[in-house]
Scaffold this active site. Sequence first.
Site, PDB file in Angstrom:
ATOM      1  N   GLU A   1       0.876  -1.164   0.000  1.00  0.00           N
ATOM      2  CA  GLU A   1       0.000   0.000   0.000  1.00  0.00           C
ATOM      3  C   GLU A   1       0.916   1.217   0.000  1.00  0.00           C
ATOM      4  O   GLU A   1       1.962   1.216   0.676  1.00  0.00           O
ATOM      5  CB  GLU A   1      -0.934   0.004   1.209  1.00  0.00           C
TER       6      GLU A   1
ATOM      7  N   HIS B   1      -7.679  -3.680  -0.185  1.00  0.00           N
ATOM      8  CA  HIS B   1      -6.658  -2.627  -0.235  1.00  0.00           C
ATOM      9  C   HIS B   1      -5.846  -2.549   1.046  1.00  0.00           C
ATOM     10  O   HIS B   1      -5.326  -1.489   1.394  1.00  0.00           O
ATOM     11  CB  HIS B   1      -7.281  -1.260  -0.549  1.00  0.00           C
TER      12      HIS B   1
END
Length: 585
Positions: free
Chosen positions: A36, A176
């Site tokens: 990320e 995510h």
Amino acid sequence: MTTAPPTPSPRWEVQRSLDELGTPLRDVTFCVVDLETTGASVRDGCEITEIGAVKVRGGEVLGEFQTLVAPEGSIPAFISVLTGITNGMVVGAPRIEAALPAFLEFAAGCVLVAHNAPFDIGFLRHFASAQGRAWPEVEIVDTARLARRVITRDDAPNCKLSSLARAFGSPTTPDHRALSDARATVHVLHALMERLGGVGVHTLEELQTYTSRVSAATRRKRHLADGLPHAPGVYLFEDERGRVLYVGTSRDLRTRVRTYFTASEKRSRMGEMVALAARVRGIECATPLEAEVRELRLIAHHKPGYNRRSKFPEKTTFVKLTREPWPRLSLVKAVLEDDADYLGPFASRRAAEQCLDALHQTFPVRQCSGRMPALPSRTPCALAELGRCLSPCDGSVDQLTYGAVVRRLRDTLLRRPDDVVDTINHKMAALAAEERFEEAGAHRDRLASFVRAASRTQRLGSLAACREVVAARREDDGRWAVHVVRHGRLSAAGVIPPGADAHSWVDTLRASAETVAARPGPVPAASAAESERVLRWLEQPGVRLVEVEGEWTCPVRGAAPHLTRLAPGPRDPATVGLPSPAGVS
């Protein structure tokens, strides 16, 4: 040509892939990683905020890695909304200087896997470089790239990780967050491998090069490469009757040949050739140059139907300046021991004719092919009336004046091409000024053919005149490659073994080298293509001349400097002075 016994190459051994060592996919340890970040591009200053990874082998999870990473800047609000990672969450988290070494230690010895690998691996490489860390030489598998080769619209609407995870029934939903996405990627990887196993993909290399355009029948032939060595050499595809279909060369025979059965072949004729192949024969060579030379010789000997180049080196044309009382230029197919001067060889008669036109335009020597009449004729020929022939047939010129023109012509062929270059360039400029660009382009092509032929003759002729040239060069793996060249022909090649006395070893190689006799004129004792390959090697940086018997020189004001002006382009005023690359090969 003789070859010294090959010695093992440390570089080849180190660079063998898992597939080449025979490791199937079930024995490969994969490290599936996901990141990320604060944005889409590391070039824009974006940073890593989380690293998640899963280590698997044979379908079994061996371990997991997860850490938040504190960026130097703040996390944009829209990124926090997307990933759920806020500035408050990364307070106290390790910096990338500590997180990256920990991840690299976790992933050591693994094949890295990522969905859209250029993104994740690009970030990791960047920060490794910023820390002065060498990036490990590892295989990388991109599940997104692989999925695009396997998945159809019936399977999933697209190849996004979320779509693939849903299509393959992953127990983990991508959200995510790095570890969740890495777990989902593991499931996608296993599903892709399971699907590909049904079409014969069982190794890492096959996984990397898979494409649906390779048929199962073609993949089943990959065993034909199993007996080939990891060494430079030549490979020959043969059919059931032993006829040679195709000849190629590679620095690693086994790796190259396997790609014919596992990778997509865009050339339809190669796909057809592989379908006909029943066996592949390899000839190991001591050096890559020897492999290139053997390839040319084998193509010329077997004339394989699927090779398109170098099959007919004997089909050449030369421009000849005859030796007779009134010399002339003519096109011939071979060089004779007649003390005449030759230019070439040309790969096509058209290129030779273009060169001949350029010479005739510059030097008004006779173009008639018959014998000169004993008595002068009453009327000059048409070329004489146009001012393109000195017309010795009607007594318009004496032998002394004609001989002076021939001497200039001979000097142009052998040493200085300036007369032809200046004449044709002047003609092109005049035509361009009149906007007759097509005609100027034709003159450009003639000049290109002449300059290339003159340069080629001067370079090959000089090497052909040397009875022997012995040269050595330290290759990338630290070993010294040695080649013996006689009259332009490669007659021996080898690599000095570690610990050997270099002088004694080279003397032995020379003593065992092929005996080569000189050929007439500027023609080397090999095909022009072979001698040019040898020249390219000799002219490389780092080549050391061990022995030269003869004079290996080229004219200071020869044709080679004019090659820099040979550039392709449209026939317009901007390029009319630049000859296009046509003709001589």
